[in-house]
Design an enzyme around this catalytic site. Structure first.
Site, PDB file in Angstrom:
ATOM      1  N   GLU A  80      35.928  44.192  41.576  1.00 23.10           N
ATOM      2  CA  GLU A  80      36.018  44.276  40.111  1.00 23.10           C
ATOM      3  C   GLU A  80      35.960  42.870  39.514  1.00 23.10           C
ATOM      4  OE1 GLU A  80      39.171  46.824  38.580  1.00 23.10           O
ATOM      5  OE2 GLU A  80      38.081  47.068  36.692  1.00 23.10           O
ATOM      6  N   ASP A 163      44.984  43.877  43.675  1.00 24.21           N
ATOM      7  CA  ASP A 163      45.595  44.555  42.518  1.00 24.21           C
ATOM      8  C   ASP A 163      46.952  45.195  42.838  1.00 24.21           C
ATOM      9  OD1 ASP A 163      43.751  44.059  40.483  1.00 24.21           O
ATOM     10  OD2 ASP A 163      42.496  45.753  41.021  1.00 24.21           O
TER      11      ASP A 163
END
Ligand code: FEO
Length: 393
Positions: A80, A163
């Site tokens: 991402e 994350d």
């Protein structure tokens, strides 16, 4: 812009996004950070990067330690773009930079950047020796993208899980013992509720693998680094990933046109209050959907109200329901309610969405024509009280 040494010869070289207030519909009221980690060893290695517009800040921090063109390896734990955004710049700086990522990472980076870069594919169990340090990789598909991966450094007892375990929290402090615990944990909960919630079983699988490692520091890709509060963090991740809810907590979410649906919400509130529930009243005019999701994460009961507007629901309620359905909380008990003038479709629309989430219902949806009177409101409270009483048995 300084680098911060978090372990011997391992530096935080990320960027702080003080201005960020929206992350894909998630209200990031405290900003965020994108954490990249520089490992100074025989092979100089950078684990993850930052958003493209924060590249300069990361480069300035790296430059305090080493010429960034000297970096040998780039570990991409997650494709991402908040973590891979500086990759094109780094490749330009050093065309020989070797990029290590998961198999799905190769697919994602190729599809997004469309560059003829060579990649080294990683699987769980692969080890990359840098000199004194070794990098051990664990793929974590769907925590929270297919390509997600964690890097563990046994010689430093350091986990870099990208994350996972992160928070959207901008701070000049880097460690969990330098910041107020309640703020840190509430932002960690919000992050889980709004990003990780759909992937409970994948999180549990990842925890099973990661917790076998000897870890004394967890350095995620957003927010603060954990070193003093790891047991509390793990305990919460176990709780959140197992969909543990408070059976005595209700969240009442609604919007209202002429306060009739709001009066209904208050009548529902009274029923939960009589049963000593923890209750959150969340008017969509004054609460952000991402804050509502944080409350919903721990609540057994979700009541959603909308008046009818143009044969439909209010746009605020539609946005909330779309967000709720995507984040897919499980095993909840719901209620649809609302007031209407003549056609009354909104209540059925709300109920259909709640059904499509797989929820049970306290009772059938409650509709009131125009403004509820005192007797109507009392009847709502009585009905809900009775249903809750039955559910207690
Ligand atoms: Fe922080 Fe999935 O990116």
């Amino acid at each position: 812009m300084q680098a911060v040494e978090i372990k011997k010869n391992i530096y935080w070289v990320g960027a702080i996004d003080w201005d960020l207030r929206d992350f894909h519909g998630y209200s990031t009221q405290r900003g965020s950070s994108y954490n990249a980690y520089l490992i100074m060893d025989k092979k100089i290695t950078l684990v993850d990067t930052v958003k493209e517009y924060k590249t300069d800040e990361m480069i300035e921090r790296i430059s305090k330690i080493i010429d960034p063109s000297k970096i040998d390896y780039l570990i991409c734990n997650h494709v991402e773009m908040d973590h891979s955004g500086a990759l094109p710049y780094l490749k330009q700086l050093n065309p020989n930079l070797e990029i290590y990522t998961s198999t799905n990472g190769v697919k994602g980076l190729s599809a997004h950047y469309k560059k003829d870069w060579k990649y080294k594919e990683l699987e769980t169990g692969d080890v990359l020796n840098l000199g004194k340090y070794s990098l051990n990789f664990v793929t974590m598909p769907m925590v929270h993208w297919p390509d997600s991966m964690a890097t563990y450094i046994p010689e430093a007892k350091l986990l870099l899980p990208n994350d996972a375990f992160g928070q959207h929290l901008a701070s000049s402090k880097r460690f969990d013992d330098q910041i107020e615990f309640d703020i840190l944990m509430s932002e960690t909960a919000k992050y889980y509720a709004n990003i990780v919630l759909p992937f409970g079983s994948q999180v549990q699988k990842a925890l099973d693998t990661l917790l076998k490692f000897d870890i004394d520091m967890i350095a995620p890709s957003h927010g603060i680094i954990w070193r003093s509060q790891i047991p509390a963090l793990i305990e919460n991740y176990k709780k959140w990933s197992s969909n543990t809810v408070n059976n005595k907590k209700a969240v009442i979410v609604y919007d209202t046109m002429w306060n009739s649906t709001q009066r209904m919400a208050q009548a529902i509130y009274r029923a939960f209050e009589e049963k000593n529930f923890e209750i959150k009243m969340m008017n969509l005019k004054t609460n952000h959907i991402s804050d509502i999701m944080t409350e919903i994460m721990g609540a057994k009961y979700i009541c959603v109200g909308s008046p009818t507007l143009n044969n439909n629901i209010l746009p605020t309620v539609a946005a909330f329901l779309a967000y709720l359905k995507g984040l897919a909380p499980k095993n909840r008990t719901a209620l649809a309610f609302g007031s209407y003038g003549w056609s009354g479709q909104s209540i059925d629309i709300v109920e259909e969405v709640l059904k499509s989430c797989g929820f049970n219902f306290i009772q059938e949806a409650i509709k009131i024509n125009y403004r509820p009177g005192c007797q109507d409101l009392q009847a709502i409270t009585d009905k809900i009280s009775k249903a809750l009483h039955q559910a207690d048995k």
